[in-house]
Motif scaffolding. Structure first.
Motif, short mmCIF file in Angstrom:
data_model
loop_
_atom_site.label_atom_id
_atom_site.label_comp_id
_atom_site.label_asym_id
_atom_site.label_seq_id
_atom_site.Cartn_x
_atom_site.Cartn_y
_atom_site.Cartn_z
N HIS A 1 62.30 52.44 40.90
CA HIS A 1 63.12 51.45 41.61
C HIS A 1 64.25 50.98 40.72
O HIS A 1 64.34 49.81 40.36
CB HIS A 1 62.23 50.26 42.03
CG HIS A 1 61.01 50.66 42.81
ND1 HIS A 1 61.06 51.11 44.11
CD2 HIS A 1 59.70 50.69 42.45
CE1 HIS A 1 59.84 51.39 44.53
NE2 HIS A 1 58.99 51.15 43.54
N GLU B 1 66.38 48.37 48.34
CA GLU B 1 64.99 48.38 47.90
C GLU B 1 64.82 47.49 46.66
O GLU B 1 63.86 46.71 46.55
CB GLU B 1 64.57 49.81 47.58
CG GLU B 1 63.10 49.98 47.25
CD GLU B 1 62.75 51.43 47.00
OE1 GLU B 1 63.18 51.97 45.96
OE2 GLU B 1 62.06 52.04 47.85
N ARG C 1 70.40 52.48 50.15
CA ARG C 1 68.95 52.31 50.25
C ARG C 1 68.32 51.87 48.94
O ARG C 1 67.47 50.98 48.93
CB ARG C 1 68.32 53.62 50.72
CG ARG C 1 66.80 53.56 50.87
CD ARG C 1 66.23 54.93 51.15
NE ARG C 1 66.81 55.50 52.36
CZ ARG C 1 66.55 56.74 52.79
NH1 ARG C 1 65.75 57.52 52.09
NH2 ARG C 1 67.12 57.19 53.89
N TYR C 2 68.72 52.50 47.83
CA TYR C 2 68.12 52.14 46.54
C TYR C 2 68.43 50.69 46.17
O TYR C 2 67.60 49.97 45.61
CB TYR C 2 68.60 53.07 45.44
CG TYR C 2 67.95 54.44 45.45
CD1 TYR C 2 67.15 54.85 46.51
CD2 TYR C 2 68.14 55.32 44.39
CE1 TYR C 2 66.56 56.10 46.51
CE2 TYR C 2 67.54 56.58 44.38
CZ TYR C 2 66.75 56.96 45.46
OH TYR C 2 66.18 58.21 45.45
N ARG D 1 65.03 43.87 47.68
CA ARG D 1 63.79 43.42 48.33
C ARG D 1 62.73 43.08 47.27
O ARG D 1 62.05 42.06 47.37
CB ARG D 1 63.27 44.51 49.26
CG ARG D 1 61.92 44.17 49.92
CD ARG D 1 61.47 45.28 50.84
NE ARG D 1 61.35 46.56 50.15
CZ ARG D 1 60.30 46.91 49.41
NH1 ARG D 1 59.29 46.07 49.24
NH2 ARG D 1 60.26 48.10 48.83
#
Length: 385
Positions: free
Chosen positions: A27, A40, A36-37, A43
């Protein structure tokens, strides 16, 4: 080697290492990126903020992630003092604060602020009466550590905060909680009596280079770092997501284990103090309210580093002053402010305990210390000349 310098830094929990390894490998996105990365990573960052806030009993938006206690303390002191562009005002702190607080206040003095440094009693505790006497109508900020990083003396921060709230409601209250969290009962941050609270992960078996500052909702700060506006604009710079995740894990483990560990450390420190009291030439620093994990004593007539290196040759690692000040060849500012003479303040030794120490470790350390003092006795006073 047996490590007895947990107040300086701590070995990370294996669980913390695993969490960080996973984050760094899988991550690694920038939480500000839109792909997207990045989403992520953002989040995971938000989740770490929610969990950390829950542990501290505060709201997620009240946490600012930093690089550690020094940055947290600098942001708290300078950010609160210079809010709204202010360049003058009165600050109350103590003469026994960590260098990151003490030197921040010294810098503010250079640009026009007035600072009162309250001295402690000989027992290492700053009395509420002395704090009250230092306040003035123009006092804008109060900063005090919960546990002194050198002597382990617990300070009356909650009583001071409640008095300030009642009599000087506009003054901002900052507490350096670095040596207290996970060691003694946590402060009730949820009550709102404290505006700013600093923590550092590596004092809690978390990673170095990661910390946080709790800023009560509505508390204004002048940002010290300009840039991309991360951390609600208070601390620009790409967040260290892996470090923050590791810190969150360490916070949770420290909070869960604190009651049992405090009892464990208290028994060990009591035993260690009894051994030290029986060694001729050593003087226990008799603080009124000692934290369970720190034992401090002085060896007048002997430089502290001589004792430190002699113990190291026996296989035991201890400390002199705080890690940030220990390489300076001068008497301890903290011990001098407690009324000790320069000879005593040059011979201070700090032993700080960890959760891995056993009763046998304490007995063996005491035996090694007695052996070292016996060997050094003929050199007394010559070492400080």
């Amino acid at each position: 080697m047996k490590y007895f310098d947990y107040a300086a830094t701590t070995p990370p929990y294996p669980e913390v290492v695993r969490v960080m390894s996973d984050m760094m490998q899988q991550h690694y996105g920038n939480p500000s990126s839109l792909h997207r990365y990045g989403e992520e990573a953002d989040r995971l960052l938000r989740r770490a903020r929610e969990v950390s806030a829950g542990i501290l009993g505060v709201q997620p938006q009240e946490l600012i992630f930093t690089s550690g206690a020094t940055e947290s303390n600098n942001l708290a002191i300078k950010g609160a003092a210079m809010r709204r562009g202010r360049m003058q005002g009165h600050i109350v702190t103590t003469s026994i604060e960590h260098a990151s607080v003490y030197e921040s206040c010294r810098q503010l003095e250079q640009i026009g602020f007035d600072v009162s440094y309250v001295n402690p009693e000989p027992d290492g505790t700053v009395s509420l009466e002395r704090i009250q006497q230092a306040f003035r109508p123009d006092t804008i900020l109060f900063s005090m550590m919960h546990v002194n990083n050198e002597t382990g003396a617990i300070q009356p921060v909650e009583a001071a905060a409640r008095w300030i709230r009642q009599h000087y409601p506009r003054a901002v209250i900052h507490v350096d909680g670095v040596q207290a969290f996970g060691k003694i009962a946590a402060l009730p941050l949820h009550t709102g009596i404290i505006d700013l609270y600093s923590l550092s992960a590596h004092k809690l078996r978390g990673p170095r280079g990661t910390g946080l500052l709790y800023a009560r909702q509505g508390t204004e700060l002048f940002p010290l770092l300009a840039g991309g506006g991360q951390e609600q604009g208070y601390r620009s710079g790409t967040e260290h997501v892996a470090g923050i995740a590791g810190m969150t894990k360490a916070l949770r483990l420290a909070a869960e284990r604190q009651p049992q560990q405090q009892q464990h450390w208290s028994a060990q420190s009591d035993e260690l103090r009894s051994h030290i009291a029986d060694i001729p030439g050593l003087i226990l620093t008799d603080v009124a309210y000692p934290a369970p994990h720190i034992v401090h004593f002085t060896y007048p007539g002997m430089k502290a580093e001589v004792v430190l290196h002699s113990l190291e040759q026996q296989g035991y690692l201890v400390s002199t002053q705080s890690a940030c000040s220990s390489r300076r060849a001068q008497p301890s500012r903290v011990l001098l402010s407690m009324g000790m003479n320069p000879e005593q303040a040059t011979g201070g030794i700090r032993i700080s305990l960890g959760d891995e120490h056993t009763a046998q470790d304490i007995q063996q350390l005491a035996a090694a210390l007695k052996q070292v003092v016996t060997a050094l006795r003929p050199l007394e006073r010559r070492s400080i000349q």
